[in-house]
Design a protein around this motif. Structure first.
Motif, PDB file in Angstrom:
ATOM      1  N   ILE A   6       0.856  -1.198   0.000  1.00 15.84           N
ATOM      2  CA  ILE A   6       0.000   0.000   0.000  1.00 15.84           C
ATOM      3  C   ILE A   6       0.885   1.238   0.000  1.00 15.84           C
ATOM      4  O   ILE A   6       1.711   1.427   0.909  1.00 15.84           O
ATOM      5  CB  ILE A   6      -0.938   0.032   1.226  1.00 15.84           C
ATOM      6  CG1 ILE A   6      -1.805  -1.239   1.262  1.00 15.84           C
ATOM      7  CG2 ILE A   6      -1.818   1.271   1.197  1.00 15.84           C
ATOM      8  CD1 ILE A   6      -2.710  -1.337   2.477  1.00 15.84           C
ATOM      9  N   SER A   7       0.716   2.072  -1.020  1.00 15.35           N
ATOM     10  CA  SER A   7       1.479   3.320  -1.114  1.00 15.35           C
ATOM     11  C   SER A   7       0.602   4.348  -1.810  1.00 15.35           C
ATOM     12  O   SER A   7       0.441   4.321  -3.024  1.00 15.35           O
ATOM     13  CB  SER A   7       2.781   3.098  -1.894  1.00 15.35           C
ATOM     14  OG  SER A   7       3.516   4.301  -1.983  1.00 15.35           O
ATOM     15  N   LEU A  15      -7.091   3.621   5.508  1.00 15.87           N
ATOM     16  CA  LEU A  15      -6.924   3.052   6.852  1.00 15.87           C
ATOM     17  C   LEU A  15      -7.926   1.923   7.078  1.00 15.87           C
ATOM     18  O   LEU A  15      -7.559   0.843   7.566  1.00 15.87           O
ATOM     19  CB  LEU A  15      -7.083   4.139   7.912  1.00 15.87           C
ATOM     20  CG  LEU A  15      -6.945   3.695   9.366  1.00 15.87           C
ATOM     21  CD1 LEU A  15      -5.569   3.079   9.613  1.00 15.87           C
ATOM     22  CD2 LEU A  15      -7.185   4.864  10.316  1.00 15.87           C
ATOM     23  N   GLU A  16      -9.181   2.160   6.706  1.00 11.52           N
ATOM     24  CA  GLU A  16     -10.210   1.132   6.875  1.00 11.52           C
ATOM     25  C   GLU A  16      -9.882  -0.100   6.033  1.00 11.52           C
ATOM     26  O   GLU A  16     -10.072  -1.242   6.480  1.00 11.52           O
ATOM     27  CB  GLU A  16     -11.590   1.688   6.476  1.00 11.52           C
ATOM     28  CG  GLU A  16     -12.146   2.763   7.406  1.00 11.52           C
ATOM     29  CD  GLU A  16     -11.467   4.114   7.243  1.00 11.52           C
ATOM     30  OE1 GLU A  16     -11.648   4.973   8.121  1.00 11.52           O
ATOM     31  OE2 GLU A  16     -10.737   4.322   6.232  1.00 11.52           O
ATOM     32  N   PHE A  17      -9.386   0.130   4.825  1.00 17.48           N
ATOM     33  CA  PHE A  17      -9.064  -0.998   3.953  1.00 17.48           C
ATOM     34  C   PHE A  17      -7.870  -1.783   4.503  1.00 17.48           C
ATOM     35  O   PHE A  17      -7.867  -3.029   4.488  1.00 17.48           O
ATOM     36  CB  PHE A  17      -8.762  -0.495   2.531  1.00 17.48           C
ATOM     37  CG  PHE A  17      -8.616  -1.597   1.528  1.00 17.48           C
ATOM     38  CD1 PHE A  17      -9.683  -2.405   1.195  1.00 17.48           C
ATOM     39  CD2 PHE A  17      -7.389  -1.848   0.918  1.00 17.48           C
ATOM     40  CE1 PHE A  17      -9.558  -3.438   0.264  1.00 17.48           C
ATOM     41  CE2 PHE A  17      -7.241  -2.874  -0.012  1.00 17.48           C
ATOM     42  CZ  PHE A  17      -8.336  -3.667  -0.332  1.00 17.48           C
ATOM     43  N   ALA A  18      -6.868  -1.076   5.015  1.00 12.50           N
ATOM     44  CA  ALA A  18      -5.695  -1.744   5.580  1.00 12.50           C
ATOM     45  C   ALA A  18      -6.083  -2.581   6.802  1.00 12.50           C
ATOM     46  O   ALA A  18      -5.601  -3.712   6.981  1.00 12.50           O
ATOM     47  CB  ALA A  18      -4.631  -0.706   5.945  1.00 12.50           C
ATOM     48  N   ARG A  19      -6.942  -2.030   7.642  1.00 14.62           N
ATOM     49  CA  ARG A  19      -7.402  -2.784   8.817  1.00 14.62           C
ATOM     50  C   ARG A  19      -8.175  -4.020   8.392  1.00 14.62           C
ATOM     51  O   ARG A  19      -8.059  -5.088   9.008  1.00 14.62           O
ATOM     52  CB  ARG A  19      -8.268  -1.877   9.697  1.00 14.62           C
ATOM     53  CG  ARG A  19      -7.469  -0.843  10.486  1.00 14.62           C
ATOM     54  CD  ARG A  19      -8.370   0.140  11.189  1.00 14.62           C
ATOM     55  NE  ARG A  19      -7.605   1.032  12.072  1.00 14.62           N
ATOM     56  CZ  ARG A  19      -8.086   2.159  12.592  1.00 14.62           C
ATOM     57  NH1 ARG A  19      -9.336   2.528  12.320  1.00 14.62           N
ATOM     58  NH2 ARG A  19      -7.334   2.907  13.376  1.00 14.62           N
ATOM     59  N   VAL A  26      -3.533 -10.608   6.146  1.00 15.85           N
ATOM     60  CA  VAL A  26      -2.680 -10.159   5.045  1.00 15.85           C
ATOM     61  C   VAL A  26      -1.540  -9.313   5.597  1.00 15.85           C
ATOM     62  O   VAL A  26      -1.768  -8.381   6.368  1.00 15.85           O
ATOM     63  CB  VAL A  26      -3.491  -9.355   4.006  1.00 15.85           C
ATOM     64  CG1 VAL A  26      -2.576  -8.813   2.903  1.00 15.85           C
ATOM     65  CG2 VAL A  26      -4.606 -10.220   3.402  1.00 15.85           C
ATOM     66  N   GLU A  27      -0.314  -9.627   5.197  1.00 15.24           N
ATOM     67  CA  GLU A  27       0.854  -8.838   5.588  1.00 15.24           C
ATOM     68  C   GLU A  27       0.902  -7.577   4.721  1.00 15.24           C
ATOM     69  O   GLU A  27       0.708  -7.641   3.506  1.00 15.24           O
ATOM     70  CB  GLU A  27       2.120  -9.669   5.387  1.00 15.24           C
ATOM     71  CG  GLU A  27       3.396  -8.975   5.796  1.00 15.24           C
ATOM     72  CD  GLU A  27       4.612  -9.850   5.530  1.00 15.24           C
ATOM     73  OE1 GLU A  27       5.277 -10.222   6.510  1.00 15.24           O
ATOM     74  OE2 GLU A  27       4.878 -10.166   4.347  1.00 15.24           O
ATOM     75  N   TYR A  37       1.565   6.848   8.380  1.00 14.89           N
ATOM     76  CA  TYR A  37       0.150   7.047   8.659  1.00 14.89           C
ATOM     77  C   TYR A  37      -0.493   5.768   9.185  1.00 14.89           C
ATOM     78  O   TYR A  37      -1.225   5.786  10.187  1.00 14.89           O
ATOM     79  CB  TYR A  37      -0.550   7.508   7.382  1.00 14.89           C
ATOM     80  CG  TYR A  37      -2.046   7.615   7.474  1.00 14.89           C
ATOM     81  CD1 TYR A  37      -2.656   8.621   8.212  1.00 14.89           C
ATOM     82  CD2 TYR A  37      -2.873   6.703   6.799  1.00 14.89           C
ATOM     83  CE1 TYR A  37      -4.040   8.718   8.283  1.00 14.89           C
ATOM     84  CE2 TYR A  37      -4.251   6.794   6.855  1.00 14.89           C
ATOM     85  CZ  TYR A  37      -4.832   7.805   7.606  1.00 14.89           C
ATOM     86  OH  TYR A  37      -6.204   7.899   7.676  1.00 14.89           O
ATOM     87  N   LEU A  38      -0.232   4.644   8.531  1.00 14.30           N
ATOM     88  CA  LEU A  38      -0.831   3.384   8.961  1.00 14.30           C
ATOM     89  C   LEU A  38      -0.301   2.955  10.326  1.00 14.30           C
ATOM     90  O   LEU A  38      -1.062   2.505  11.200  1.00 14.30           O
ATOM     91  CB  LEU A  38      -0.558   2.292   7.929  1.00 14.30           C
ATOM     92  CG  LEU A  38      -1.219   2.476   6.550  1.00 14.30           C
ATOM     93  CD1 LEU A  38      -0.795   1.359   5.609  1.00 14.30           C
ATOM     94  CD2 LEU A  38      -2.742   2.526   6.683  1.00 14.30           C
TER      95      LEU A  38
END
Length: 501
Positions: A6-7, A15-19, A26-27, A37-38
């Motif tokens: 993710i960049s 943020l919601e998608f990363a969580r 998922v690493e 930020y994350l």
């Protein structure tokens, strides 16, 4: 899917998608500002430099340009050779790539130096996107925040993202990249005068889907330039329904005509053709004179004025049905009056026309040319009689209007008022008759192109025209000049044609 990279510059929804990905085991790899930020928001994230075993360098210009990244993206999972190579090189596959780009579109329009704008040309991001999109069967690629939720929905429902969805997301990448690269090419070439490159790079972004095109059975959408400022991508809709395909085309002409004049001017347009144009000492006078040019055709038309609309003018405009009223601004009282008609589109035009390149599509191609910017090359009196100062002023006025009328085009005028407009005819005499019959009382006539015969002069004389302006250049110019001399009409040549097909 085990690893995501993710960049993003635009962090909306990321943020919601990363969580969401983290919850699914998922690493997550990330770079620079996105990594920070994350991490600050509690996402377990790994810096890309840990995967590349190489630090970011050259002030961030080189971060992800590394075989450990692109090998992990481009490897075909069904290829035994590819997967053995990854294992041999100790490269972990990357299954999801979430990247959006430096905001070159936006920065291009800002007041920045050339060098500053160059720094917003993204290299690493587009390279990752292209790699991911090429290998879309194995790599899920996302470049728009609005695609996060549909992807999450599919993963919740079936624990995978369909081939069809992956293909669409990949297509969005190449669609974006063609516009992004086109914008950069135009930026680098913009100083080249009259340069037409080998490949036409168009960079436009969809502004809205339209209900239909010129007719209800035709689908349509409206796109605006990502790099060029212009009147039609600097509009503020203050009242009424969304603009239609025909509205936008007609508004473009109406606004261009109104802005052709330094004086207070009003232009009414119907079916992409001016039907009333006038100059007045006040906005109300200019509108009233334009209305009087053709009281029938203005009904249901588009009206544009080049000054702030006041209360008195708004009240007058509200007496008939208009599709659009456009102006650079509106008095508060005027706006309230116009808003009483809920379907009347009230448009604030924030910029004057900038006369960019004109593009016209043909079947299988696009024609590109400069806009018709120059009005007159040289004013040359070619008859024994010269026009009066008042007639000359009306001649220039009429020529400014005729430039926006479909060829063959004739405009007759008096007192800065286009009393008769004839256009779109295959014969110049027909256009002249059309304009003269509508414009009884006119004193001057303007033509967009030369007279091939003396018939227009004779028809003009029959309607008491006192002065004519035209480009000249016909092998039979002397016939028209002689006819003018015999009939007591003055004629001016401008040396420049204004065909509008």
């Amino acid at each position: 899917m085990k690893r995501a990279l993710i960049s993003v510059f635009n962090k909306q929804g990321v943020l919601e998608f990363a969580r969401f990905l983290e919850e699914r085991g998922v690493e997550i790899l990330s770079t620079g500002g996105t990594y920070k930020y994350l991490k600050e928001n509690g996402v377990k994230v790994i810096e890309v430099s840990s995967a590349t075993n190489f630090p970011e360098m050259l002030e961030g210009r080189v971060k992800t340009l590394h075989p450990n990244i692109h090998g992990g993206i481009l490897a075909i999972r069904d290829s035994k050779e590819h997967m053995e190579t990854l294992e041999k090189m100790n490269i972990t596959p990357i299954d999801i790539v979430v990247v959006n780009l430096y905001p070159f579109f936006e920065k291009y329009k800002e007041d920045l130096s050339f060098e500053e704008k160059v720094e917003f040309i993204d290299i690493g991001g587009p390279t990752m996107l292209r790699s991911s999109a090429k290998n879309f069967k194995d790599v899920l690629v996302i470049t728009k925040p609005e695609d996060y939720e549909p992807v999450m929905e599919e993963l919740r429902e079936s624990n995978k993202v369909s081939y069809e969805k992956r293909k669409i997301l990949a297509a969005k990448v190449f669609n974006l990249m063609s516009a992004y690269d086109g914008a950069i090419a135009n930026f680098l070439l913009e100083q080249e005068e009259n340069y037409y490159p080998d490949y036409l790079s168009l960079s436009y972004k969809k502004s809205q889907d339209l209900r239909y095109g010129e007719n209800p059975h035709q689908s349509a959408a409206y796109y605006v330039s990502t790099t060029e400022e212009g009147a039609m991508n600097n509009l503020e809709v203050l009242n009424g329904k969304e603009l239609s395909y025909n509205n936008i085309k007609d508004l473009d002409i109406a606004w261009k005509v109104a802005c052709e004049f330094e004086e207070i001017a009003c232009c009414a347009v119907k079916h992409n053709t001016p039907c009333g144009v006038a100059i007045g000492s006040t906005i109300l006078e200019s509108y009233s004179k334009a209305y009087e040019c053709d009281e029938i055709s203005i009904y249901g038309g588009i009206v544009a004025v080049n000054r702030k609309i006041d209360k008195a003018t708004a009240e007058e405009m509200n007496k008939i049905f208009l599709e659009i009223v456009a102006a650079p601004d509106f008095d508060e009282e005027a706006l309230e009056i116009l808003k009483k008609k809920k379907n009347l589109r009230v448009i604030k035009c924030l910029k004057k026309p900038l006369n960019n390149k004109a593009l016209v599509s043909v079947d299988g191609g696009i024609l590109v040319q400069d806009e018709d910017r120059e009005l007159i090359k040289e004013l040359k009196v070619v008859t024994e009689k010269a026009p009066t100062q008042e007639e000359m002023s009306d001649l220039i006025f009429a020529m400014k209007v005729v430039k926006y009328v479909k060829s063959n085009a004739i405009v007759v005028a008096k007192d800065k008022k286009a009393l008769g407009i004839g256009g779109g005819q295959v014969n110049r005499i027909w256009a002249a008759k059309e304009a003269l019959e509508r414009g009884e009382g006119a004193l001057v006539l303007a033509s967009d192109a030369f007279f091939p015969f003396e018939d227009v002069v004779q028809e003009a004389s029959a309607h008491d025209i006192k002065a004519i302006i035209q480009p000249g250049g016909s092998v039979r110019d002397e016939e028209s000049i002689r006819a003018c001399n015999e009939l007591g009409i003055s004629m001016i040549f401008t040396g420049i044609r204004h065909f509008k097909h």
